[in-house]
Design a protein around this motif. Structure first.
Motif, PDB file in Angstrom:
ATOM      1  N   TYR A   1       0.841  -1.191   0.000  1.00  0.00           N
ATOM      2  CA  TYR A   1       0.000   0.000   0.000  1.00  0.00           C
ATOM      3  C   TYR A   1       0.881   1.247   0.000  1.00  0.00           C
ATOM      4  O   TYR A   1       1.742   1.398   0.870  1.00  0.00           O
TER       5      TYR A   1
ATOM      6  N   GLU B   1       0.977   4.856   0.842  1.00  0.00           N
ATOM      7  CA  GLU B   1       0.190   5.753   1.686  1.00  0.00           C
ATOM      8  C   GLU B   1       0.789   7.158   1.728  1.00  0.00           C
ATOM      9  O   GLU B   1       0.776   7.814   2.755  1.00  0.00           O
TER      10      GLU B   1
ATOM     11  N   THR C   1       4.520   7.121   3.335  1.00  0.00           N
ATOM     12  CA  THR C   1       4.943   5.795   3.801  1.00  0.00           C
ATOM     13  C   THR C   1       4.479   4.712   2.828  1.00  0.00           C
ATOM     14  O   THR C   1       3.534   4.904   2.060  1.00  0.00           O
TER      15      THR C   1
ATOM     16  N   GLN D   1       3.169  -7.190   8.926  1.00  0.00           N
ATOM     17  CA  GLN D   1       3.028  -5.838   8.381  1.00  0.00           C
ATOM     18  C   GLN D   1       4.361  -5.127   8.549  1.00  0.00           C
ATOM     19  O   GLN D   1       4.927  -5.118   9.637  1.00  0.00           O
TER      20      GLN D   1
ATOM     21  N   THR E   1       6.244  -1.387   7.632  1.00  0.00           N
ATOM     22  CA  THR E   1       6.022  -0.009   7.210  1.00  0.00           C
ATOM     23  C   THR E   1       7.366   0.682   7.030  1.00  0.00           C
ATOM     24  O   THR E   1       8.268   0.523   7.854  1.00  0.00           O
TER      25      THR E   1
ATOM     26  N   ARG F   1       3.385   0.572   3.054  1.00  0.00           N
ATOM     27  CA  ARG F   1       3.034  -0.491   4.007  1.00  0.00           C
ATOM     28  C   ARG F   1       2.862  -1.780   3.232  1.00  0.00           C
ATOM     29  O   ARG F   1       2.164  -1.836   2.219  1.00  0.00           O
TER      30      ARG F   1
END
Length: 120
Positions: free
Chosen positions: A40, A42, A45, A105, A107, A47
Protein backbone atom coordinates in the motif's frame (compact mmCIF):
# COMPACT_ATOMS: atom_id res chain seq x y z
CA UNK A 1 -24.68 -61.21 -2.86
CA UNK A 2 -20.95 -60.57 -2.93
CA UNK A 3 -19.88 -56.92 -3.23
CA UNK A 4 -17.17 -56.09 -5.77
CA UNK A 5 -15.16 -53.09 -4.48
CA UNK A 6 -13.57 -52.54 -7.88
CA UNK A 7 -16.85 -51.05 -9.10
CA UNK A 8 -17.25 -48.64 -6.18
CA UNK A 9 -17.19 -45.11 -7.73
CA UNK A 10 -16.07 -43.57 -4.41
CA UNK A 11 -13.29 -46.04 -3.74
CA UNK A 12 -10.41 -43.80 -4.75
CA UNK A 13 -12.07 -40.38 -4.72
CA UNK A 14 -9.31 -38.73 -2.68
CA UNK A 15 -6.62 -40.10 -4.98
CA UNK A 16 -8.52 -38.71 -7.95
CA UNK A 17 -8.95 -35.27 -6.30
CA UNK A 18 -5.22 -35.16 -5.54
CA UNK A 19 -4.41 -36.09 -9.16
CA UNK A 20 -6.68 -33.32 -10.48
CA UNK A 21 -5.18 -30.75 -8.10
CA UNK A 22 -1.68 -31.74 -9.22
CA UNK A 23 -2.75 -31.29 -12.85
CA UNK A 24 -4.16 -27.82 -12.13
CA UNK A 25 -1.33 -26.49 -9.96
CA UNK A 26 1.53 -28.26 -11.70
CA UNK A 27 2.83 -29.56 -8.39
CA UNK A 28 1.80 -30.57 -4.93
CA UNK A 29 -1.93 -30.84 -4.40
CA UNK A 30 -3.73 -28.54 -2.08
CA UNK A 31 -2.71 -24.94 -1.94
CA UNK A 32 -1.18 -22.50 -4.40
CA UNK A 33 2.50 -21.88 -3.82
CA UNK A 34 2.38 -18.09 -3.95
CA UNK A 35 2.46 -15.99 -0.81
CA UNK A 36 -0.32 -13.40 -0.57
CA UNK A 37 1.37 -9.99 -0.33
CA UNK A 38 -0.18 -6.52 -0.66
CA UNK A 39 1.76 -3.25 -0.88
CA UNK A 40 0.00 0.00 0.00
CA UNK A 41 1.37 3.39 -1.04
CA UNK A 42 0.19 5.75 1.69
CA UNK A 43 1.87 8.94 0.51
CA UNK A 44 4.86 9.47 2.77
CA UNK A 45 4.94 5.80 3.80
CA UNK A 46 4.74 2.37 2.18
CA UNK A 47 3.03 -0.49 4.01
CA UNK A 48 3.44 -4.13 3.07
CA UNK A 49 1.11 -6.87 4.38
CA UNK A 50 2.07 -10.54 3.91
CA UNK A 51 0.21 -13.68 4.98
CA UNK A 52 2.64 -16.14 6.61
CA UNK A 53 0.45 -18.80 8.21
CA UNK A 54 2.14 -21.37 10.41
CA UNK A 55 5.22 -19.25 11.09
CA UNK A 56 6.57 -18.14 14.48
CA UNK A 57 7.67 -14.52 14.84
CA UNK A 58 11.22 -15.62 15.70
CA UNK A 59 11.47 -17.52 12.38
CA UNK A 60 11.04 -14.38 10.23
CA UNK A 61 14.06 -12.65 8.68
CA UNK A 62 13.55 -9.33 6.89
CA UNK A 63 16.09 -7.46 4.77
CA UNK A 64 15.69 -4.29 2.70
CA UNK A 65 18.11 -2.38 0.49
CA UNK A 66 15.75 0.56 -0.07
CA UNK A 67 14.23 -0.90 -3.24
CA UNK A 68 13.55 -4.58 -2.49
CA UNK A 69 12.23 -6.25 0.66
CA UNK A 70 13.28 -9.87 1.23
CA UNK A 71 11.13 -12.00 3.53
CA UNK A 72 12.55 -15.34 4.66
CA UNK A 73 10.60 -17.50 7.09
CA UNK A 74 10.07 -21.15 7.89
CA UNK A 75 7.02 -22.81 9.38
CA UNK A 76 6.09 -26.39 10.10
CA UNK A 77 4.61 -26.92 6.64
CA UNK A 78 6.23 -24.33 4.40
CA UNK A 79 9.24 -22.12 3.82
CA UNK A 80 8.90 -18.59 2.51
CA UNK A 81 11.56 -16.79 0.50
CA UNK A 82 9.98 -13.76 -1.12
CA UNK A 83 11.58 -10.76 -2.81
CA UNK A 84 9.22 -7.82 -3.24
CA UNK A 85 10.24 -4.91 -5.46
CA UNK A 86 8.85 -1.82 -3.74
CA UNK A 87 6.98 0.76 -5.86
CA UNK A 88 9.10 3.62 -4.47
CA UNK A 89 12.51 3.98 -2.85
CA UNK A 90 12.28 3.77 0.94
CA UNK A 91 14.50 4.58 3.90
CA UNK A 92 15.27 1.03 5.01
CA UNK A 93 16.37 2.32 8.44
CA UNK A 94 12.86 3.63 9.09
CA UNK A 95 11.30 0.16 8.90
CA UNK A 96 8.95 -1.09 11.58
CA UNK A 97 7.34 -4.53 11.54
CA UNK A 98 4.59 -6.33 13.41
CA UNK A 99 3.49 -9.95 13.24
CA UNK A 100 0.11 -11.04 14.57
CA UNK A 101 -1.94 -14.18 13.82
CA UNK A 102 0.13 -15.09 10.76
CA UNK A 103 0.01 -11.60 9.23
CA UNK A 104 3.23 -9.62 8.80
CA UNK A 105 3.03 -5.84 8.38
CA UNK A 106 6.10 -3.81 7.48
CA UNK A 107 6.02 -0.01 7.21
CA UNK A 108 8.69 2.20 5.62
CA UNK A 109 9.12 5.94 5.22
CA UNK A 110 9.68 7.01 1.63
CA UNK A 111 13.23 8.06 0.91
CA UNK A 112 13.72 11.78 0.51
CA UNK A 113 13.90 13.03 -3.04
CA UNK A 114 17.35 13.76 -4.36
CA UNK A 115 18.76 16.85 -2.74
CA UNK A 116 19.46 19.89 -4.87
CA UNK A 117 23.10 20.99 -4.85
CA UNK A 118 23.84 24.68 -4.84
CA UNK A 119 26.77 25.73 -7.04
CA UNK A 120 28.80 28.58 -5.57
Amino acid sequence: MVRDDRDDPFDNIFDEIERMMNDMTGGDAGFASETHIDVYDEGSTLRLVADLPGVDKDAIDLKCDGETLTISAAGDRREYDERIRLPARVDEHSASATFNNGVLQVTFDRAEDSAAIDVE
